[in-house]
Design a protein around this motif. Structure first.
Motif, PDB file in Angstrom:
ATOM      1  N   ASP A  45     -26.748  13.987   5.631  1.00 49.98           N
ATOM      2  CA  ASP A  45     -27.881  12.896   6.077  1.00 49.98           C
ATOM      3  C   ASP A  45     -28.221  12.992   7.334  1.00 49.98           C
ATOM      4  OD1 ASP A  45     -28.382  10.156   5.519  1.00 49.98           O
ATOM      5  OD2 ASP A  45     -27.286   9.508   7.395  1.00 49.98           O
ATOM      6  N   PHE A  46     -27.519  13.665   8.399  1.00 50.40           N
ATOM      7  CA  PHE A  46     -28.046  13.954   9.699  1.00 50.40           C
ATOM      8  C   PHE A  46     -29.275  14.979   9.770  1.00 50.40           C
ATOM      9  CE2 PHE A  46     -28.351  17.228  13.204  1.00 50.40           C
ATOM     10  CZ  PHE A  46     -28.431  16.246  14.370  1.00 50.40           C
ATOM     11  N   LEU A  47     -29.088  16.025   9.141  1.00 53.57           N
ATOM     12  CA  LEU A  47     -30.189  16.896   8.920  1.00 53.57           C
ATOM     13  C   LEU A  47     -31.338  16.594   8.169  1.00 53.57           C
ATOM     14  CD1 LEU A  47     -28.095  20.090   7.638  1.00 53.57           C
ATOM     15  CD2 LEU A  47     -29.380  19.585   9.791  1.00 53.57           C
ATOM     16  N   LEU A  48     -31.369  15.513   7.248  1.00 52.91           N
ATOM     17  CA  LEU A  48     -32.479  14.958   6.556  1.00 52.91           C
ATOM     18  C   LEU A  48     -33.149  13.727   7.436  1.00 52.91           C
ATOM     19  CD1 LEU A  48     -33.895  14.496   3.999  1.00 52.91           C
ATOM     20  CD2 LEU A  48     -32.274  12.669   3.246  1.00 52.91           C
ATOM     21  N   LYS A  49     -32.467  13.269   8.166  1.00 51.35           N
ATOM     22  CA  LYS A  49     -33.059  12.169   9.149  1.00 51.35           C
ATOM     23  C   LYS A  49     -33.560  13.142  10.193  1.00 51.35           C
ATOM     24  CE  LYS A  49     -29.985   8.390   8.164  1.00 51.35           C
ATOM     25  NZ  LYS A  49     -28.701   7.530   8.860  1.00 51.35           N
ATOM     26  N   THR A  50     -32.968  14.100  10.712  1.00 48.65           N
ATOM     27  CA  THR A  50     -33.790  14.814  11.718  1.00 48.65           C
ATOM     28  C   THR A  50     -35.036  15.739  11.291  1.00 48.65           C
ATOM     29  OG1 THR A  50     -31.452  15.050  12.870  1.00 48.65           O
ATOM     30  CG2 THR A  50     -33.138  16.675  13.617  1.00 48.65           C
ATOM     31  N   TYR A  51     -34.791  16.444  10.228  1.00 54.24           N
ATOM     32  CA  TYR A  51     -35.859  17.254  10.014  1.00 54.24           C
ATOM     33  C   TYR A  51     -36.690  17.142   8.590  1.00 54.24           C
ATOM     34  CZ  TYR A  51     -33.272  20.340  13.037  1.00 54.24           C
ATOM     35  OH  TYR A  51     -32.415  20.662  14.240  1.00 54.24           O
ATOM     36  N   GLY A  52     -36.234  15.997   7.875  1.00 55.67           N
ATOM     37  CA  GLY A  52     -36.954  15.497   6.627  1.00 55.67           C
ATOM     38  C   GLY A  52     -38.423  15.739   6.553  1.00 55.67           C
ATOM     39  N   GLU A  53     -39.053  14.890   7.503  1.00 58.53           N
ATOM     40  CA  GLU A  53     -40.440  14.933   7.509  1.00 58.53           C
ATOM     41  C   GLU A  53     -41.149  16.329   8.125  1.00 58.53           C
ATOM     42  OE1 GLU A  53     -41.413  11.577  10.197  1.00 58.53           O
ATOM     43  OE2 GLU A  53     -40.600  10.007   8.735  1.00 58.53           O
ATOM     44  N   ARG A  54     -40.517  16.716   8.974  1.00 53.77           N
ATOM     45  CA  ARG A  54     -41.030  18.200   9.351  1.00 53.77           C
ATOM     46  C   ARG A  54     -40.980  19.221   8.246  1.00 53.77           C
ATOM     47  NH1 ARG A  54     -38.314  19.697  15.044  1.00 53.77           N
ATOM     48  NH2 ARG A  54     -36.772  17.936  14.355  1.00 53.77           N
ATOM     49  N   LEU A  55     -39.856  19.145   7.552  1.00 52.98           N
ATOM     50  CA  LEU A  55     -39.797  19.893   6.400  1.00 52.98           C
ATOM     51  C   LEU A  55     -40.762  19.515   5.413  1.00 52.98           C
ATOM     52  CD1 LEU A  55     -35.917  20.049   5.754  1.00 52.98           C
ATOM     53  CD2 LEU A  55     -37.322  22.154   6.483  1.00 52.98           C
ATOM     54  N   THR A  56     -41.080  18.372   4.944  1.00 46.25           N
ATOM     55  CA  THR A  56     -42.162  18.005   4.017  1.00 46.25           C
ATOM     56  C   THR A  56     -43.466  18.472   4.589  1.00 46.25           C
ATOM     57  OG1 THR A  56     -40.974  16.068   3.505  1.00 46.25           O
ATOM     58  CG2 THR A  56     -43.322  16.163   2.987  1.00 46.25           C
ATOM     59  N   ALA A  57     -43.762  18.422   5.846  1.00 43.37           N
ATOM     60  CA  ALA A  57     -45.221  18.768   6.553  1.00 43.37           C
ATOM     61  C   ALA A  57     -45.448  20.225   6.393  1.00 43.37           C
ATOM     62  CB  ALA A  57     -45.168  18.237   7.771  1.00 43.37           C
ATOM     63  N   PRO A  68     -32.341  18.341  -6.033  1.00 43.10           N
ATOM     64  CA  PRO A  68     -32.211  16.955  -6.215  1.00 43.10           C
ATOM     65  C   PRO A  68     -32.879  16.318  -4.717  1.00 43.10           C
ATOM     66  CG  PRO A  68     -30.242  17.920  -5.545  1.00 43.10           C
ATOM     67  CD  PRO A  68     -30.998  18.863  -5.988  1.00 43.10           C
ATOM     68  N   GLY A  69     -33.683  15.413  -4.763  1.00 50.40           N
ATOM     69  CA  GLY A  69     -34.225  14.592  -3.509  1.00 50.40           C
ATOM     70  C   GLY A  69     -35.500  13.742  -4.137  1.00 50.40           C
ATOM     71  N   LYS A  70     -35.576  12.779  -3.097  1.00 48.69           N
ATOM     72  CA  LYS A  70     -36.616  11.934  -3.390  1.00 48.69           C
ATOM     73  C   LYS A  70     -38.060  12.420  -3.059  1.00 48.69           C
ATOM     74  CE  LYS A  70     -33.860   7.720  -3.429  1.00 48.69           C
ATOM     75  NZ  LYS A  70     -33.582   6.461  -3.071  1.00 48.69           N
ATOM     76  N   THR A  71     -37.912  13.158  -1.893  1.00 45.86           N
ATOM     77  CA  THR A  71     -39.102  13.928  -0.998  1.00 45.86           C
ATOM     78  C   THR A  71     -39.162  15.443  -1.239  1.00 45.86           C
ATOM     79  OG1 THR A  71     -38.016  13.837   1.133  1.00 45.86           O
ATOM     80  CG2 THR A  71     -39.114  11.790   0.466  1.00 45.86           C
ATOM     81  N   GLU A  72     -40.238  15.716  -1.055  1.00 52.66           N
ATOM     82  CA  GLU A  72     -40.375  17.302  -0.810  1.00 52.66           C
ATOM     83  C   GLU A  72     -39.298  17.931   0.261  1.00 52.66           C
ATOM     84  OE1 GLU A  72     -41.788  19.479  -2.774  1.00 52.66           O
ATOM     85  OE2 GLU A  72     -42.616  17.690  -4.058  1.00 52.66           O
ATOM     86  N   GLY A  73     -39.218  16.977   1.507  1.00 51.57           N
ATOM     87  CA  GLY A  73     -38.352  17.732   2.518  1.00 51.57           C
ATOM     88  C   GLY A  73     -36.960  17.561   2.221  1.00 51.57           C
ATOM     89  N   GLU A  74     -36.507  16.578   1.383  1.00 52.09           N
ATOM     90  CA  GLU A  74     -35.274  16.488   1.036  1.00 52.09           C
ATOM     91  C   GLU A  74     -34.799  17.723   0.032  1.00 52.09           C
ATOM     92  OE1 GLU A  74     -32.001  13.202  -0.831  1.00 52.09           O
ATOM     93  OE2 GLU A  74     -34.016  12.564  -0.657  1.00 52.09           O
ATOM     94  N   LYS A  75     -35.718  17.698  -1.160  1.00 53.64           N
ATOM     95  CA  LYS A  75     -35.670  19.064  -2.046  1.00 53.64           C
ATOM     96  C   LYS A  75     -35.343  20.272  -1.226  1.00 53.64           C
ATOM     97  CE  LYS A  75     -38.270  16.769  -5.781  1.00 53.64           C
ATOM     98  NZ  LYS A  75     -37.220  16.735  -6.827  1.00 53.64           N
ATOM     99  N   LEU A  76     -36.315  20.542  -0.226  1.00 52.53           N
ATOM    100  CA  LEU A  76     -36.025  21.740   0.591  1.00 52.53           C
ATOM    101  C   LEU A  76     -35.077  21.806   1.221  1.00 52.53           C
ATOM    102  CD1 LEU A  76     -37.837  24.427   1.099  1.00 52.53           C
ATOM    103  CD2 LEU A  76     -39.005  23.030   3.153  1.00 52.53           C
ATOM    104  N   LEU A  77     -34.298  20.927   1.917  1.00 50.49           N
ATOM    105  CA  LEU A  77     -33.212  20.827   2.653  1.00 50.49           C
ATOM    106  C   LEU A  77     -32.069  21.127   1.687  1.00 50.49           C
ATOM    107  CD1 LEU A  77     -31.559  20.227   5.222  1.00 50.49           C
ATOM    108  CD2 LEU A  77     -31.379  17.916   4.559  1.00 50.49           C
ATOM    109  N   ASN A  78     -32.125  20.561   0.561  1.00 53.62           N
ATOM    110  CA  ASN A  78     -30.986  20.928  -0.560  1.00 53.62           C
ATOM    111  C   ASN A  78     -31.012  22.564  -0.839  1.00 53.62           C
ATOM    112  OD1 ASN A  78     -29.439  18.545  -0.656  1.00 53.62           O
ATOM    113  ND2 ASN A  78     -31.129  17.515  -1.961  1.00 53.62           N
ATOM    114  N   TYR A  79     -32.166  23.003  -0.997  1.00 56.08           N
ATOM    115  CA  TYR A  79     -32.335  24.329  -1.227  1.00 56.08           C
ATOM    116  C   TYR A  79     -31.927  25.354   0.080  1.00 56.08           C
ATOM    117  CZ  TYR A  79     -34.706  28.470  -3.008  1.00 56.08           C
ATOM    118  OH  TYR A  79     -34.905  29.724  -3.526  1.00 56.08           O
ATOM    119  N   PHE A  80     -31.893  24.843   1.507  1.00 52.81           N
ATOM    120  CA  PHE A  80     -31.260  25.479   2.368  1.00 52.81           C
ATOM    121  C   PHE A  80     -29.919  25.061   2.327  1.00 52.81           C
ATOM    122  CE2 PHE A  80     -35.537  25.498   4.363  1.00 52.81           C
ATOM    123  CZ  PHE A  80     -35.851  26.425   5.213  1.00 52.81           C
TER     124      PHE A  80
END
Length: 277
Positions: A24-36, A57-69
């Motif tokens: 959750d912390f990683l998503l809040k911190t990096y989610g938007e930047r990962l999407t961009a 799994p994820g609602k945004t591209e950033g969340e999907k990418l974070l789960n991939y990491f």
């Protein structure tokens, strides 16, 4: 016995809470930047990789990418995901190299008491980490060219598989035209274009420009160049000069026949350093 099981369940639940909180912390911190970042680079990735990430799994591209990491973090508490994400955002780690990063991080996690520095954040990119963990990796025995199947060797040298641009007493330069040729001529290297046990990225690079494989016959050292991405890699998939000489510029200056075989026009961006007229 019941008390021990209850304590075990409490510990397991606490670990799950910690992992969820970290994610959750990683998503809040990096989610938007990962999407961009993914929006900028996705077009250069292979369709297979993009499809694989889209299934996370994820609602945004950033969340999907974070789960991939997160899926490539070999530690029990996701200790290295933030490092991988940071390096990706800063250009020090390519998505295509995550499998390789996971294997290096596994070695680092196992041997970090003997690795200096032992803080993962001290490594600015994947290549720096690779250099640090290499002494702790069990090295396989290199396969000699003499042991290769003669029929396969002849097949890989046919014009539909590769084009030899230079074949002198000291150097060989060729362009692989298929994934099979890239694997064959890249055997015993760490190149993702020679991968057989993980996703192979030959097509991804070939779509953007030719790959050049250079062999120094006396030492059997090899390099792979891709001008479109300014990637000039040694056998360990480390940029030339990062893990010892030669640098790309020094190599070209010492081997003008290689530059001539490839075509001097490819070297115009480095004309001043090389000394082109």
């Amino acid at each position: 016995m019941i008390g021990l099981l209850e304590n075990l369940h409490i510990v397991q639940y606490a670990i799950l809470l910690t992992e969820a909180a970290r994610a959750d912390f990683l998503l809040k911190t990096y989610g938007e930047r990962l999407t961009a970042r993914w929006t900028e680079t996705a077009q250069h990735e292979s369709p297979e990789l993009a499809s694989e990430i889209s299934r996370e799994p994820g609602k945004t591209e950033g969340e999907k990418l974070l789960n991939y990491f997160l899926g490539h973090d070999p530690s029990r508490n996701q200790a290295y995901t933030q490092w991988m994400v940071n390096k990706y955002l800063k250009g020090g780690l390519r998505i295509e190299d995550l499998s390789r990063a996971a294997s290096y991080l596994e070695v680092f996690d196992r041997a970090k008491s003997r690795i200096k520095p032992s803080d993962i954040n001290a490594y600015k990119d994947l290549q720096a980490l690779q250099i640090a963990v290499t002494p702790f990796i069990e090295q396989g025995v290199a396969v000699s060219a003499r042991d290769e199947n003669a029929r396969l060797d002849r097949r890989m040298r046919q014009e539909d598989q590769s084009t030899v641009l230079l074949d002198s007493d000291t150097m060989k330069v060729l362009v692989p035209h298929t994934r099979e040729a890239a694997i064959y001529f890249g055997r015993n290297t760490q190149w993702c274009t020679a991968a057989t046990n993980s996703y192979n990225y030959y097509e991804s690079y070939a779509e953007r420009g030719q790959l050049y494989i250079i062999l120094e016959k006396k030492t059997n050292r090899r390099w792979q160049w891709h001008f479109e991405d300014e990637m000039f890699m040694d056998e360990q998939d480390i940029q030339m000069g990062r893990n010892g000489p030669p640098t790309f510029i020094d190599f070209v200056k010492s081997h003008p026949e290689v530059m001539k075989a490839i075509g001097e026009s490819r070297f115009i961006p480095w004309a001043v350093e090389i000394g082109l007229d």
